[in-house]
Design a protein around this motif. Sequence first.
Motif, PDB file in Angstrom:
ATOM      1  N   ALA A 104     -40.391  -3.559  18.019  1.00  0.00           N
ATOM      2  CA  ALA A 104     -39.721  -2.495  17.254  1.00  0.00           C
ATOM      3  C   ALA A 104     -39.118  -3.137  16.011  1.00  0.00           C
ATOM      4  CB  ALA A 104     -38.632  -1.830  18.101  1.00  0.00           C
ATOM      5  N   PRO A 105     -39.960  -3.448  15.012  1.00  0.00           N
ATOM      6  CA  PRO A 105     -39.504  -4.220  13.849  1.00  0.00           C
ATOM      7  C   PRO A 105     -38.335  -3.577  13.109  1.00  0.00           C
ATOM      8  CG  PRO A 105     -41.889  -3.922  13.797  1.00  0.00           C
ATOM      9  CD  PRO A 105     -41.360  -3.059  14.903  1.00  0.00           C
ATOM     10  N   ALA A 106     -37.427  -4.434  12.666  1.00  0.00           N
ATOM     11  CA  ALA A 106     -36.290  -4.003  11.847  1.00  0.00           C
ATOM     12  C   ALA A 106     -36.773  -3.715  10.426  1.00  0.00           C
ATOM     13  CB  ALA A 106     -35.234  -5.105  11.829  1.00  0.00           C
ATOM     14  N   ASP A 107     -35.867  -3.231   9.608  1.00  0.00           N
ATOM     15  CA  ASP A 107     -36.199  -2.959   8.209  1.00  0.00           C
ATOM     16  C   ASP A 107     -36.254  -4.226   7.373  1.00  0.00           C
ATOM     17  OD1 ASP A 107     -36.374  -0.208   8.631  1.00  0.00           O
ATOM     18  OD2 ASP A 107     -34.227   0.068   8.277  1.00  0.00           O
ATOM     19  N   GLU A 108     -35.463  -5.244   7.782  1.00  0.00           N
ATOM     20  CA  GLU A 108     -35.425  -6.494   7.020  1.00  0.00           C
ATOM     21  C   GLU A 108     -35.101  -7.654   7.950  1.00  0.00           C
ATOM     22  OE1 GLU A 108     -32.287  -6.196   4.131  1.00  0.00           O
ATOM     23  OE2 GLU A 108     -30.722  -6.224   5.643  1.00  0.00           O
ATOM     24  N   VAL A 109     -35.386  -8.855   7.483  1.00  0.00           N
ATOM     25  CA  VAL A 109     -35.041 -10.050   8.230  1.00  0.00           C
ATOM     26  C   VAL A 109     -33.525 -10.228   8.174  1.00  0.00           C
ATOM     27  CG1 VAL A 109     -35.330 -12.560   8.354  1.00  0.00           C
ATOM     28  CG2 VAL A 109     -37.294 -11.115   7.823  1.00  0.00           C
ATOM     29  N   PRO A 135     -40.254  -8.098   8.567  1.00  0.00           N
ATOM     30  CA  PRO A 135     -40.621  -7.863   9.963  1.00  0.00           C
ATOM     31  C   PRO A 135     -41.974  -7.166  10.064  1.00  0.00           C
ATOM     32  CG  PRO A 135     -38.318  -7.336   9.601  1.00  0.00           C
ATOM     33  CD  PRO A 135     -38.935  -7.555   8.244  1.00  0.00           C
ATOM     34  N   LYS A 136     -42.764  -7.591  11.046  1.00  0.00           N
ATOM     35  CA  LYS A 136     -44.099  -7.044  11.253  1.00  0.00           C
ATOM     36  C   LYS A 136     -44.202  -6.449  12.650  1.00  0.00           C
ATOM     37  CE  LYS A 136     -45.202 -11.224   9.975  1.00  0.00           C
ATOM     38  NZ  LYS A 136     -43.927 -11.503   9.333  1.00  0.00           N
ATOM     39  N   VAL A 137     -45.008  -5.417  12.784  1.00  0.00           N
ATOM     40  CA  VAL A 137     -45.182  -4.769  14.072  1.00  0.00           C
ATOM     41  C   VAL A 137     -46.160  -5.569  14.943  1.00  0.00           C
ATOM     42  CG1 VAL A 137     -47.080  -3.213  13.373  1.00  0.00           C
ATOM     43  CG2 VAL A 137     -45.524  -2.561  15.226  1.00  0.00           C
ATOM     44  N   LEU A 138     -45.860  -5.650  16.215  1.00  0.00           N
ATOM     45  CA  LEU A 138     -46.711  -6.327  17.176  1.00  0.00           C
ATOM     46  C   LEU A 138     -47.962  -5.500  17.419  1.00  0.00           C
ATOM     47  CD1 LEU A 138     -47.141  -8.565  19.308  1.00  0.00           C
ATOM     48  CD2 LEU A 138     -45.903  -7.094  20.919  1.00  0.00           C
TER      49      LEU A 138
END
Length: 137
Positions: free
Chosen positions: A41-46, A66-69
């Motif tokens: 569940a990727p965030a909007d930013e690192v 962030p990238k989606v799995l």
Amino acid sequence: MSEKPSVLFVCVHNAGRSQMAAAWLTHLAGDRVEVRSAGSAPADEVNPAAVEAMREVGIDMSAEVPKVLTTEAVRASDVVITMGCGDTCPVFPGKRYLDWRLEDPAGRGVEAVRPIRDEIRRRVEELIAELVPQGAR
């Protein structure tokens, strides 16, 4: 395992632990290892504290996102290292899975992130010693 091992780091948001692990592996192993990271569940930013903690040791993660799995990322990796993604990480036969239990740096300041960063480096160094033949270092 392929000639050039491939490692995928997975955590929920792909914003802290997995990003730092990928950055360490890229920094320490160079082109001897293919490196990926992703989140269920990727965030909007690192995480800015993770970016700052890595900047302190000379690694710039400021351009990372962030990238989606995806199942394709798992399928293309020799080693999948999870960091709290629970049951959301797809499991494929023939892959090597490791679970690195590390504190989540989300919502914490750089002072709290430094020990996590340093523990990730230690584990990445051990991983490199396992994956990269002695003569290739």
